[in-house]
Enzyme design. Structure first.
Site, PDB file in Angstrom:
ATOM      1  NE  ARG A 134       2.870  10.350   2.516  1.00 42.63           N
ATOM      2  CZ  ARG A 134       2.905  10.699   3.815  1.00 42.63           C
ATOM      3  NH1 ARG A 134       2.929   9.792   4.758  1.00 42.63           N
ATOM      4  NH2 ARG A 134       2.909  11.973   4.155  1.00 42.63           N
ATOM      5  N   PRO A 135      -0.344   7.068  -1.687  1.00 42.10           N
ATOM      6  CG  PRO A 135       0.018   7.390  -3.971  1.00 42.10           C
ATOM      7  CD  PRO A 135      -0.031   8.120  -2.654  1.00 42.10           C
ATOM      8  CB  CYS A 136       2.081   2.973   0.523  1.00 41.58           C
ATOM      9  SG  CYS A 136       0.727   2.640   1.644  1.00 41.58           S
ATOM     10  CG  HIS A 137      -2.875   1.872  -3.058  1.00 40.16           C
ATOM     11  ND1 HIS A 137      -3.037   3.065  -2.374  1.00 40.16           N
ATOM     12  CD2 HIS A 137      -3.327   2.092  -4.317  1.00 40.16           C
ATOM     13  CE1 HIS A 137      -3.580   3.959  -3.191  1.00 40.16           C
ATOM     14  NE2 HIS A 137      -3.769   3.392  -4.374  1.00 40.16           N
TER      15      HIS A 137
END
Length: 168
Positions: A134-137
């Site tokens: 889940r690409p919170c980066h």
């Protein structure tokens, strides 16, 4: 039954935690993916079962991602994590395309929490239990700065570099 395994990665050893699921590809719905030293990382519990085989599909997708061959994960997440607001924020984060970024303010606007809601969005993103997948980066400061990441800003920079999304 909760199962777990560790997987080597360029970011260090990842801890995968899942729930057995008849509907999930590979039979496991992912509950958590955490990095070494991560703030709020999952901790292995006595009643969990180590089962690397349960994560073969997920581990294969992670290998493809880190090799630059996979741009979108097809992983079933276990339901129930987070508040309604956190889940709205996490869905908005999942919509950020590979190789692109969005600001905390943009995410706040997408979930109807503009203005003072930016801080709440940042808190929700910080509680994301599924780092990398889940690409919170991909969420950065409005000025392009790489602000906060539970796994460390240097790992955020590495992930964005892998995706070709570093802002100069």
């Amino acid at each position: 039954m909760t199962v777990y395994a560790t997987v080597d990665s360029p970011l260090g050893e990842l801890l995968l935690v899942g729930e057995e699921s008849a509907s999930a590809v590979g039979g496991t719905a992912l509950v958590s993916l955490s990095l070494p030293g991560q703030k709020g990382a999952a901790e292995i519990k006595d009643d969990w079962r180590c089962d690397p085989g349960a994560f073969e599909e997920i581990a294969g997708q992670l290998r493809g991602y880190f090799a630059g061959e996979l741009t979108h994960f097809a992983i079933e997440y276990a339901p129930g994590a987070g508040t309604d607001f956190q889940r709205r924020v996490w869905r908005a984060v999942e919509e950020i395309p590979y190789g692109e970024t969005a600001s905390y303010g943009q995410i706040a606007e997408r979930v109807g929490a503009a203005g003072a809601g930016v801080r709440a969005v940042g808190t929700a993103i910080g509680r994301n239990p599924l780092l990398v997948v889940r690409p919170c980066h991909r969420v950065i400061g409005a000025d392009g700065a790489l602000r906060g990441y539970a796994g460390g800003v240097e790992r955020k920079e590495r992930l964005l570099g892998l995706e070709g999304a570093l802002v100069s």
